[in-house]
Each structure stands twice: as C-alpha cells, then as structure tokens.
Design an enzyme around this catalytic site. Structure first.
Site, PDB file in Angstrom:
ATOM      1  N   GLU A 131       0.862  -1.176   0.000  1.00 53.88           N
ATOM      2  CA  GLU A 131       0.000   0.000   0.000  1.00 53.88           C
ATOM      3  C   GLU A 131       0.898   1.226   0.000  1.00 53.88           C
ATOM      4  O   GLU A 131       2.093   1.127   0.303  1.00 53.88           O
ATOM      5  CB  GLU A 131      -0.944  -0.022   1.206  1.00 53.88           C
ATOM      6  CG  GLU A 131      -1.868  -1.240   1.185  1.00 53.88           C
ATOM      7  CD  GLU A 131      -2.839  -1.306   2.361  1.00 53.88           C
ATOM      8  OE1 GLU A 131      -2.896  -0.343   3.152  1.00 53.88           O
ATOM      9  OE2 GLU A 131      -3.536  -2.332   2.484  1.00 53.88           O
ATOM     10  N   ALA A 134       2.515   1.495   3.151  1.00 55.68           N
ATOM     11  CA  ALA A 134       2.955   0.227   3.743  1.00 55.68           C
ATOM     12  C   ALA A 134       3.607  -0.626   2.666  1.00 55.68           C
ATOM     13  O   ALA A 134       3.035  -1.603   2.196  1.00 55.68           O
ATOM     14  CB  ALA A 134       1.770  -0.510   4.371  1.00 55.68           C
ATOM     15  N   GLY A 135       4.819  -0.231   2.264  1.00 55.09           N
ATOM     16  CA  GLY A 135       5.548  -0.995   1.275  1.00 55.09           C
ATOM     17  C   GLY A 135       6.459  -2.006   1.946  1.00 55.09           C
ATOM     18  O   GLY A 135       6.210  -3.203   1.926  1.00 55.09           O
ATOM     19  N   SER A 136       7.495  -1.510   2.592  1.00 53.69           N
ATOM     20  CA  SER A 136       8.434  -2.398   3.283  1.00 53.69           C
ATOM     21  C   SER A 136       7.888  -2.905   4.609  1.00 53.69           C
ATOM     22  O   SER A 136       8.495  -3.775   5.228  1.00 53.69           O
ATOM     23  CB  SER A 136       9.762  -1.655   3.519  1.00 53.69           C
ATOM     24  OG  SER A 136      10.374  -1.321   2.283  1.00 53.69           O
ATOM     25  N   THR A 162       1.513  -5.028 -10.152  1.00 48.76           N
ATOM     26  CA  THR A 162       1.867  -5.477 -11.492  1.00 48.76           C
ATOM     27  C   THR A 162       0.675  -6.199 -12.103  1.00 48.76           C
ATOM     28  O   THR A 162       0.068  -7.051 -11.459  1.00 48.76           O
ATOM     29  CB  THR A 162       3.086  -6.410 -11.440  1.00 48.76           C
ATOM     30  OG1 THR A 162       4.187  -5.706 -10.879  1.00 48.76           O
ATOM     31  CG2 THR A 162       3.477  -6.900 -12.821  1.00 48.76           C
ATOM     32  N   ARG A 271      32.555  -2.812 -33.602  1.00 47.43           N
ATOM     33  CA  ARG A 271      32.922  -1.385 -33.615  1.00 47.43           C
ATOM     34  C   ARG A 271      34.442  -1.266 -33.599  1.00 47.43           C
ATOM     35  O   ARG A 271      35.108  -1.818 -32.714  1.00 47.43           O
ATOM     36  CB  ARG A 271      32.322  -0.699 -32.394  1.00 47.43           C
ATOM     37  CG  ARG A 271      32.745   0.752 -32.225  1.00 47.43           C
ATOM     38  CD  ARG A 271      31.991   1.667 -33.183  1.00 47.43           C
ATOM     39  NE  ARG A 271      32.134   3.056 -32.777  1.00 47.43           N
ATOM     40  CZ  ARG A 271      33.049   3.893 -33.266  1.00 47.43           C
ATOM     41  NH1 ARG A 271      33.920   3.460 -34.175  1.00 47.43           N
ATOM     42  NH2 ARG A 271      33.098   5.143 -32.852  1.00 47.43           N
ATOM     43  N   GLN A 339      28.308   2.184 -21.176  1.00 50.58           N
ATOM     44  CA  GLN A 339      29.673   2.716 -21.307  1.00 50.58           C
ATOM     45  C   GLN A 339      30.406   2.086 -22.487  1.00 50.58           C
ATOM     46  O   GLN A 339      31.125   2.773 -23.220  1.00 50.58           O
ATOM     47  CB  GLN A 339      30.450   2.464 -20.011  1.00 50.58           C
ATOM     48  CG  GLN A 339      31.780   3.183 -19.921  1.00 50.58           C
ATOM     49  CD  GLN A 339      31.611   4.686 -19.747  1.00 50.58           C
ATOM     50  OE1 GLN A 339      30.573   5.153 -19.304  1.00 50.58           O
ATOM     51  NE2 GLN A 339      32.629   5.439 -20.122  1.00 50.58           N
ATOM     52  N   GLY A 343      28.641   6.953 -26.772  1.00 55.04           N
ATOM     53  CA  GLY A 343      27.527   7.837 -27.102  1.00 55.04           C
ATOM     54  C   GLY A 343      26.345   7.093 -27.677  1.00 55.04           C
ATOM     55  O   GLY A 343      25.184   7.445 -27.420  1.00 55.04           O
ATOM     56  N   GLU A 366       9.901  -6.282  -4.718  1.00 56.70           N
ATOM     57  CA  GLU A 366      10.046  -7.535  -3.955  1.00 56.70           C
ATOM     58  C   GLU A 366      10.924  -7.326  -2.716  1.00 56.70           C
ATOM     59  O   GLU A 366      11.691  -8.205  -2.325  1.00 56.70           O
ATOM     60  CB  GLU A 366      10.623  -8.650  -4.833  1.00 56.70           C
ATOM     61  CG  GLU A 366       9.708  -9.092  -5.961  1.00 56.70           C
ATOM     62  CD  GLU A 366       8.467  -9.829  -5.510  1.00 56.70           C
ATOM     63  OE1 GLU A 366       8.281  -9.998  -4.297  1.00 56.70           O
ATOM     64  OE2 GLU A 366       7.676 -10.227  -6.371  1.00 56.70           O
TER      65      GLU A 366
END
Length: 402
Positions: A131, A134-136, A162, A271, A339, A343, A366
């Site tokens: 909620e 009230a997640g964790s 989800t 490349r 990286q 670019g 989770e």
C-alpha cells in the site's frame, strides 16, 4: 539474439524446456520488445502464448496443470525470457507468485476448482500486498475485509500492482482484525468483481511494457470460500511467497544483465577504433570480463538458493542474498553496457539505455535491497536451528546437460 548460455540441468526434459523457451523468446519476444516498450503497450497476448506452451505453471503440480519443475529449472526459464524482454520476465514471476497461496495453502477443493485455469494460460494473476504507506512494512496495511455473513466485504487500495487493470484474478492481503501480525488474511478476488477498479498505469522510468497500477476495492464482496488458508494467516503466507518471489526477481535481473552483456559484446566486436575492434582494447576487454564475472556470480548465487528450496531446506536468507546480489549486478552490468557503447549507448537507437532504466527497479521491488540486508543480518544473528551439513542427491554424470 541472446548468446547461448551453457547450463547444467537435472534432466533431458529440462533441457528440452529451455530449448522451447529460447525458441519462443527469440522468435516471439525479442522482435517486438523494443516497440512495445516504446509504446508502453502491455503484451497480454504474450502471456497467453507462454501459458499455452506450459510456461506459466512450471513449479506447480501436474495434477492441476503445472509442470512440476524444480525451481532450479523454472528460474532459468525466467532468466532466458528476461534476457529478451524483462517486462515479460517480471510478469511471469508475478503470475507465479499470484498462484502461490492457492497452490500451497488452498484446500483440495479450492485447488481443483481454480488452479488449472490459473496455470493454463488463459488467466493472468496479480499480487496485491503493498500500500502507498505500507511498502516495506506490510503489517501496517489498512485495506480491510469485514465479515458479512458468508462473505467478506473488501475495502481499501493496493499500490504498485503489477498487471493492475489487466489481471483476471488478484491475490489480495487484507486486514480481518486489528492484530498487527495475526490480523491479515489472504483472499482470491476475481477481476470482474463489482467495486474492483484500477487507476491508470504508473508512468515509470523503465519496464514500460509492464502495467503497474493502484487497484481499488470499493466494498467488493468476496465469498468466504475464496479465503486461502486460515483467517489471520495472511502475513505468513505473504512472507513465504516473497521468499519465492525474490528468487523470481533475481532470475529476471540475471537475464537482464545477460542481455546487456550480450549486446555490449556484440557491439564491441564489430565497432572499430584505431584499426581494430574495441573489444581488443584492454580497457573495454576488462570491462566486459568484469560484466561476465558479475553475471555468472549472480546466476550461481540464484541457483544455489533455488537448490536449497528444491531440497526442502530453509532458503529465506539465501533468497534475499540472491535478490541482493543479482539486482546489484544488473545495475552495474547495464551501466557498463552503456559505457561500452559510448555515445551510441546513450541513445534510444540501442536497447542498452532501456536495460539500464529497467535494472534500477530491480533494486526496489520484492523488498528493497536495504530490506534484503535487514533480512540477511537478522538471520545471521539468530540461533541456528539446522545442522551445518546436508547431504543432497546430485545428478549423475551421464545425465544430459544443456
């Protein structure tokens, strides 16, 4: 196409299952992942495809339409899917979690009545625990299920769901008394229930092909026979499910990292700078080596936890370690993939920028990685209740490998 990962599998059936998964992942998922993510389009049809191929009920009993595969195998299926499309890997993990309470705590009558359709591919599940406040701390939930004759009247809202608005059923944890830890019950709520609605999906940094929404329950009547487990048993059910769910997210993270490594490696081989592929330059080569070490280490940690679960041993601490290690690795590997591409990696012409955005949430859902550290540290200091050594049966050398 994702590079072939050499795997040690427990049976020829498992090897064939992984081959089928790769075929679907390369032929159906990979070609459309980028377009659906850009359009923020939820791929409902993909889950029907996975279900009809038998991939939505892998760890559950064949009696109810599952495949009775060990978690060691199921997680590698999740990983292969996530290497092509992380949103679908997350969806597979969440659907498996949403079936957990019925499969493990439901009565025989309940399992026979509902589980085959849930595992067969036509129905998609959602898991409603968190909620906004009230997640964790799930024991702080306020969504309430009030008894009214032979039914519960469900009122409240669940955040970060989800498949919210797309699911066919919702596994909902709701308060049935004021007792903080023994006052929560688990209900299996059909999506077509009167009073159930979903807000528009959250506008997220990544996983934009996965619908995440607040689900609201406005006096939804839920028959008593849709309660899973005993009244007040909901929090233990939720915590047991989260141990398995954390392994699912670890598998998604490993797959995502593998996909990023594969793309970075392919780019580095073609490349050229200063007359040779950039993979031949030590600075890039060592970066790729570190990425491979991170992915391989995360996979090994995940599978070690899965094998404990398959052996019937406690695995809560190991699941938290796997989730922590795999998601931290995914964040690092996807950042390094950008990286390697330089670019180009910062543009949307290549998928590595999406992988980097998707990796971030792996450290959050989770149970945040701070919560995983709390779980691990608490388990380290509690008195030991298991012997320090276990003898496990292992695959014979002549068994197939893939």
């Amino acid at each position: 196409m994702t590079a072939y990962v050499s795997r040690l599998l427990p049976s020829q059936e498992a090897a064939e299952l992984l081959d089928l998964t790769r075929e679907i992942a390369d032929g159906t998922l990979a070609p459309r992942a980028s377009a659906d993510e850009r359009a923020e389009r939820f791929p409902r049809d993909v889950f029907r495809t996975l279900g009809r191929a038998g991939l939505l009920g892998l760890p559950y009993s064949e009696q109810y339409g599952g495949s009775a595969q060990p978690y060691e195998v199921y997680l590698q299926v999740v990983e292969e899917i996530s290497a092509r499309w992380a949103s679908v890997g997350v969806g597979l993990s969440v659907h498996t979690l949403s079936c957990f309470a019925l499969a493990e705590y439901g009565t025989e009558e309940q399992r026979e009545k509902w589980l085959p359709d849930m595992l067969g591919g036509e129905l998609l599940g959602a898991y409603c625990l968190s909620e906004s406040h009230a997640g964790s701390d799930p024991a702080a939930m306020r969504t309430r299920a009030r008894r009214d004759g032979d039914a519960y009247v469900l009122r409240g809202e669940k955040a970060w769901t989800t498949h919210g608005g797309h699911a066919d059923f919702y596994q909902v944890m709701a308060r049935t008394s004021d007792d903080r830890t023994r006052g929560i019950s688990c209900l299996l709520v059909p999506a077509e229930s009167n009073g159930l609605s979903a807000d528009p999906p959250e506008r997220k940094m990544g996983l934009t092909g996965s619908a995440t929404a607040t689900v609201r329950f406005d006096d939804v009547r839920v028959p008593e026979d849709r309660r899973l487990g005993e009244e007040g048993q909901g929090l233990p059910i939720a915590l047991a499910g989260l141990d398995a769910g954390r392994l699912g997210i670890a598998a998604v993270a490993v797959g995502l990292a593998q996909g990023a490594l594969d793309d970075a490696l392919a780019y580095a081989k073609q490349r050229e700078t200063f007359g040779q592929p950039i993979a031949a330059h030590q600075g890039v080569a060592f970066l790729l080596a570190d990425m491979e070490a991170a992915v391989d280490s995360a996979r090994a940690t995940m599978l070690a936890a899965a094998r404990r679960k398959d052996a019937g041993l406690s695995y809560g601490r190991q699941a938290s370690i796997a989730k922590l290690v795999a998601t931290e690795a995914a964040m690092r590997v996807t950042t390094d993939a950008v990286q390697v591409l330089g670019g180009a990696g910062y543009t949307r012409d290549f998928p590595v920028e999406r992988y980097m955005r998707e990796a971030k949430v792996m450290q959050i859902f989770e149970g945040t990685n701070q919560i995983q550290r709390l779980v691990i540290s608490r388990d380290l200091v509690r008195p030991r209740t298991e012997p320090s050594h276990h003898v496990l049966r292992t695959a014979q050398p002549e068994e197939p490998q893939a």
